[in-house]
Structures are given as C-alpha cells and as structure tokens.
Design an enzyme around this catalytic site. Structure first.
Site, PDB file in Angstrom:
ATOM      1  CB  SER A  61      -0.912   0.013   1.224  1.00  0.00           C
ATOM      2  OG  SER A  61      -1.734  -1.119   1.230  1.00  0.00           O
TER       3      SER A  61
HETATM    4  N1  SAM Z   1       0.143  -5.484   4.254  1.00  0.00           N
HETATM    5  C1  SAM Z   1       0.856  -5.715   3.020  1.00  0.00           C
HETATM    6  C2  SAM Z   1       2.200  -5.060   2.991  1.00  0.00           C
HETATM    7  O1  SAM Z   1       2.590  -4.392   3.966  1.00  0.00           O
HETATM    8  O2  SAM Z   1       2.892  -5.250   1.993  1.00  0.00           O
HETATM    9  C3  SAM Z   1       0.078  -5.333   1.803  1.00  0.00           C
HETATM   10  C4  SAM Z   1      -1.054  -6.238   1.581  1.00  0.00           C
HETATM   11  S1  SAM Z   1      -1.723  -6.367  -0.010  1.00  0.00           S
HETATM   12  C5  SAM Z   1      -2.516  -4.800  -0.204  1.00  0.00           C
HETATM   13  C6  SAM Z   1      -3.023  -7.509   0.392  1.00  0.00           C
HETATM   14  C7  SAM Z   1      -2.543  -8.901   0.665  1.00  0.00           C
HETATM   15  O3  SAM Z   1      -3.637  -9.661   1.175  1.00  0.00           O
HETATM   16  C8  SAM Z   1      -2.054  -9.639  -0.565  1.00  0.00           C
HETATM   17  O4  SAM Z   1      -0.745 -10.064  -0.360  1.00  0.00           O
HETATM   18  C9  SAM Z   1      -3.022 -10.809  -0.692  1.00  0.00           C
HETATM   19  O5  SAM Z   1      -2.432 -11.987  -1.191  1.00  0.00           O
HETATM   20  C10 SAM Z   1      -3.474 -10.986   0.748  1.00  0.00           C
HETATM   21  N2  SAM Z   1      -4.732 -11.704   0.937  1.00  0.00           N
HETATM   22  C11 SAM Z   1      -5.880 -11.641   0.229  1.00  0.00           C
HETATM   23  N3  SAM Z   1      -6.812 -12.460   0.759  1.00  0.00           N
HETATM   24  C12 SAM Z   1      -6.249 -13.040   1.854  1.00  0.00           C
HETATM   25  C13 SAM Z   1      -6.706 -13.973   2.833  1.00  0.00           C
HETATM   26  N4  SAM Z   1      -7.938 -14.490   2.832  1.00  0.00           N
HETATM   27  N5  SAM Z   1      -5.846 -14.344   3.813  1.00  0.00           N
HETATM   28  C14 SAM Z   1      -4.583 -13.851   3.863  1.00  0.00           C
HETATM   29  N6  SAM Z   1      -4.096 -12.976   2.954  1.00  0.00           N
HETATM   30  C15 SAM Z   1      -4.914 -12.557   1.968  1.00  0.00           C
END
Ligand code: SAM
Length: 216
Positions: A61
């Site tokens: 983000s």
């Molecule tokens: N917090 C992260 C960072 O600091 O880089 C950015 C996160 S990114 C916007 C969203 C993440 O959520 C992705 O890596 C995606 O694979 C993960 N995601 C989506 N659905 C998920 C789930 N049900 N459980 C765990 N992770 C999930």
C-alpha cells in the site's frame, strides 16, 4: 539523493500533512523504510506516496494509507496483534516496531509468505510470525487479539475476526462494494462485548479472498 534521504522526506511530508500524527508511527516509519520491502527494481520509487507492485500480482500500500490505518488502530506497546494480508511484510514490521511483542500475520499466497519472511529477516525484524492461510477466518491458534488489521478488501465484516477480538479490542478493515473501492471500517468491541462500527472513508485495496471474503 540516496534512498534513505528520500524516505525521510516522505515521512516528514506525511507528518506535516497530519497523516502521521503520533511519534510511535513516525519512529516506526523511520526505522523500517518501504524500500527494504520491495524488489530491487522498485526501490527507487518506494518513497513515492503510491502503492507499488510486489510479486504474485499484489501490491504494497501507499505510505499515507498505511499511516492512516496504523493511526486508526491505536497500537500500544504489548498489544497482541493479528494482521491479515502480509504481502511484503512492511506493515507487519511497522506494527511489530510499535507493539514490541510478537505479531501474527497471515498470507494466502505461498510466494508472498516467502517474500515477506525474507524481507523481514533482511530488515532485522524478529517479532513477526508469518503464517500461510486464509486470514478471512482469522487465526484461532493465537486468538484473542487486542487489534486486528486487514489489508485487503472484504465483501462484509468477517464474523470470525469479530469473535477473535478481546473486549476493548479493535478491528480495522476495508469492506464492501466491488473492487477497487471499499469503506474503511473501525469495529470496536466494548468491555461488555458489544460491537460498535464506524466508517472512516473510501479506500482501495486488493480483494480479501477466502471463506469469509470474496470467492476466487
Ligand atoms: N500489508 C501488506 C504489505 O505491507 O505489503 C500489503 C497487503 S496487499 C494490499 C493484500 C494482501 O492480502 C495480498 O498479499 C493478498 O495476497 C493478501 N490476501 C488476500 N486475501 C487473503 C486472505 N484471505 N488471507 C490472507 N491474505 C490474503
């Protein structure tokens, strides 16, 4: 300018704009610059206040969004925190710097579990435990939590996450509508276990995919 000087300028700007409001968030941002959590080819852009690509078609983000969520979460030293959506590991590193104790972070894409673990190790962060799995169901083995931060957009507030909150706990989560726009919700559990929700405003996150998220 070197990467660190560029990053310091970004942090100063976010503080001047009132987006970074607390010393603890400011200190965490300075300790863990975003350029340590992206691939080499994106490092020169890590100070720019926009999301950046990470492997597997996901994103880390924008700095202002991460700062807003951390400030809304009101983290304190010693709190037990669950993050859903580890991605690069950057947000988890910032949380860990503030709470000082173990942080649990769940990521559904195995490639990103490895990416985040590598980044965290290189950044010298020892108190983040990254687990593969579907974070829409929370993480029962370490529940309950004082804070849960979800960094992907859910169709509605996942019930298991509310259940896994401590009394006086707080969940920050983007909810609703179709990708890419959601409302950022702050869900608080009172000391008596009542649940109160309020909306902060519009945000844009990649979808939360899982049992209590969007179906693949
Ligand atoms: N917090 C992260 C960072 O600091 O880089 C950015 C996160 S990114 C916007 C969203 C993440 O959520 C992705 O890596 C995606 O694979 C993960 N995601 C989506 N659905 C998920 C789930 N049900 N459980 C765990 N992770 C999930």
């Amino acid at each position: 300018m070197d990467l660190n000087a560029l990053w310091q300028k970004t942090v100063e700007t976010l503080a001047e704009e009132g987006i970074i409001r607390s010393d603890k968030v400011r200190r965490a941002f300075l300790k863990h610059p975003r350029y340590l959590f992206v691939e080499e080819r994106y490092r020169a852009y890590a100070h720019v206040d926009e999301p950046l690509p990470i492997p597997a078609g996901q994103t880390v983000s924008a700095p202002h969004m991460v700062a807003i969520m951390l400030e809304l979460t009101e983290l304190e030293s010693g709190m037990k925190v669950l993050e859903i959506g580890t991605g690069s590991g950057w947000n988890a590193a910032l949380i860990a710097e503030i709470v000082k104790t173990d942080v649990y972070s769940i990521e559904r894409i195995p490639e990103l579990v490895e990416f985040a673990r590598r980044n965290l190790k290189q950044a010298g962060v020892k108190n983040v435990q990254v687990f593969p799995g579907d974070g829409s169901m929370g993480f029962p083995p370490r529940a309950p939590y004082d804070r849960i931060i979800v960094t992907a957009g859910a169709p509605k507030i996942p019930e298991p996450l509310v259940e896994q909150l401590n009394p006086c706990g707080k969940l920050v989560i983007p909810v609703g509508g179709c990708h890419p726009w959601q409302d950022l919700y702050i869900v608080e559990k009172t000391v008596k276990g009542e649940v109160k929700k309020r909306r902060w405003g519009k945000v844009a996150f990649v979808p939360l995919i899982g049992e209590y998220g969007w179906r693949e």
